[in-house]
Design a protein around this motif. Structure first.
Motif, PDB file in Angstrom:
ATOM      1  N   PHE A   4     -20.539   6.187  33.300  1.00 24.30           N
ATOM      2  CA  PHE A   4     -20.078   7.498  32.865  1.00 24.30           C
ATOM      3  C   PHE A   4     -20.896   8.044  31.694  1.00 24.30           C
ATOM      4  O   PHE A   4     -20.500   9.027  31.062  1.00 24.30           O
ATOM      5  N   LEU A  13     -16.374  12.656  38.007  1.00 25.22           N
ATOM      6  CA  LEU A  13     -15.058  12.179  37.587  1.00 25.22           C
ATOM      7  C   LEU A  13     -14.109  13.342  37.328  1.00 25.22           C
ATOM      8  O   LEU A  13     -12.956  13.326  37.778  1.00 25.22           O
ATOM      9  N   ILE A  14     -14.580  14.359  36.620  1.00 24.35           N
ATOM     10  CA  ILE A  14     -13.712  15.505  36.319  1.00 24.35           C
ATOM     11  C   ILE A  14     -13.288  16.206  37.610  1.00 24.35           C
ATOM     12  O   ILE A  14     -12.115  16.552  37.793  1.00 24.35           O
ATOM     13  N   LEU A  17     -10.680  14.074  39.433  1.00 25.09           N
ATOM     14  CA  LEU A  17      -9.370  14.084  38.774  1.00 25.09           C
ATOM     15  C   LEU A  17      -8.629  15.395  39.060  1.00 25.09           C
ATOM     16  O   LEU A  17      -7.410  15.396  39.249  1.00 25.09           O
ATOM     17  N   LEU A 227      -4.089  10.926  40.596  1.00 26.82           N
ATOM     18  CA  LEU A 227      -5.006  10.784  39.462  1.00 26.82           C
ATOM     19  C   LEU A 227      -5.572   9.366  39.398  1.00 26.82           C
ATOM     20  O   LEU A 227      -6.775   9.172  39.181  1.00 26.82           O
ATOM     21  N   GLY A 231      -9.585   8.623  39.840  1.00 26.40           N
ATOM     22  CA  GLY A 231     -10.373   8.036  38.764  1.00 26.40           C
ATOM     23  C   GLY A 231     -10.919   6.662  39.131  1.00 26.40           C
ATOM     24  O   GLY A 231     -12.107   6.375  38.932  1.00 26.40           O
ATOM     25  N   VAL A 234     -13.771   6.888  41.852  1.00 29.92           N
ATOM     26  CA  VAL A 234     -15.091   7.264  41.330  1.00 29.92           C
ATOM     27  C   VAL A 234     -15.728   6.083  40.608  1.00 29.92           C
ATOM     28  O   VAL A 234     -16.935   5.837  40.735  1.00 29.92           O
ATOM     29  N   TRP A 235     -14.928   5.342  39.846  1.00 31.78           N
ATOM     30  CA  TRP A 235     -15.485   4.168  39.139  1.00 31.78           C
ATOM     31  C   TRP A 235     -15.981   3.120  40.134  1.00 31.78           C
ATOM     32  O   TRP A 235     -17.076   2.575  39.968  1.00 31.78           O
TER      33      TRP A 235
END
Length: 291
Positions: A4, A13-14, A17, A227, A231, A234-235
């Protein structure tokens, strides 16, 4: 968390979310209305909009918003007038949308398989700043509408006839749900893809329904689970070098399975033991007669 430190991962990520909290908020109403698969149908229509944008050399996202909104409104009006059943309307969305999209994308100058796959299954790491602004603005509008109009939308989804008798603008609310579904599907095109967005609308809601009671609690829990899946997805995608959209959906389904198994075990442990019935023809000890 080193992944990130890259700007494109922060944008990814944004965006994820925003979709992760918006899609389940809308999906709660769709599940209540037993229209869980409408996201798939509108996603196919949005592909036609992508094809129109590519063919006319215009923004595919804007074209997809317009075309999918028109398709969603048309299907809602057809359903309301009773000229065809709900499953037939969804079939028209599925087959007509995907066929028209593939034809138009093929006729456009940008007809590579990579371009088509990015719209079908998402390309979150290529999200630009302009894409992120579009996702944030439209996602915020959808989320505000879902939360501000919750009592009226719940009434329409739960019992349309009662809502009409109560004086609610049923047609307007139904059209609002159709348009917001189209907008949500379109902005999620970059995050999870047109073919996977329906899962993000439905799976967190199905998970929340297993552990919550009441509409408000289900919506809140579904948004939190969305959410979490977005999150974490993506990680995982950044660490394991997998497709972000597919990773988000796989994690959401994994959470559903874990909760389903956990609630089943807890329900079984709480179940009181059933006493064994005495053999047929024998008398209970407390009522045995003395001879």
């Amino acid at each position: 968390m080193e992944i990130f430190t890259y700007p494109f991962m922060i944008r990814a990520l944004i965006g994820a979310l925003i979709i992760g909290v918006t899609a389940p908020a809308l999906g709660t109403y769709l599940v209540q209305r037993r229209m869980s698969l409408i996201g798939d149908g509108i996603g196919h229509v949005a592909l036609t909009g992508v094809g129109v944008g590519l063919l006319l050399d215009r923004s595919p996202v804007i074209a997809a918003v317009i075309v999918s909104a028109i398709g969603a409104v048309a299907i809602e009006l057809i359903r309301e007038r009773g000229r065809t059943s709900g499953d037939m309307a969804l079939a028209l969305l599925f087959y007509g949308g995907i066929a028209g999209g593939v034809v138009l994308v093929g006729l456009s100058g940008n007809s590579s398989n990579a371009a088509l796959m990015s719209y079908l299954f998402g390309s979150l790491t290529t999200t630009s700043g302009a894409d992120l602004v579009t996702i944030a603005v439209l996602g915020a509008l959808v989320l505000v509408a879902m939360l501000a109009l919750r009592p009226a939308l719940f009434a329409v989804c739960h019992d349309e006839e009662y809502a009409r008798v109560s004086g609610l603008p049923v047609r307007g609310l139904n059209l609002l749900l159709a348009v917001t579904t189209a907008v949500t599907v379109t902005i999620a095109m970059r995050a999870v893809g047109l073919l996977l967005i329906s899962a993000l609308m439905v799976v967190p809601v199905a998970t929340a329904q297993q552990v919550t009671r009441g509409f408000r609690g289900t919506m809140t829990a579904a948004m939190a689970l969305g959410l979490l899946a977005a999150g974490a997805g993506v990680w995982v995608a950044g660490v394991a070098d997998t497709a972000p959209g597919a990773s988000v959906v796989v994690l959401a389904i994994a959470v559903f399975l874990l909760v389903a198994v956990g609630t089943a075990i807890a329900r079984r442990l709480r179940r009181p033991s059933v006493p064994t019935a005495p053999p047929v023809g024998s008398e209970p000890p407390e009522v045995v007669l003395n001879r």
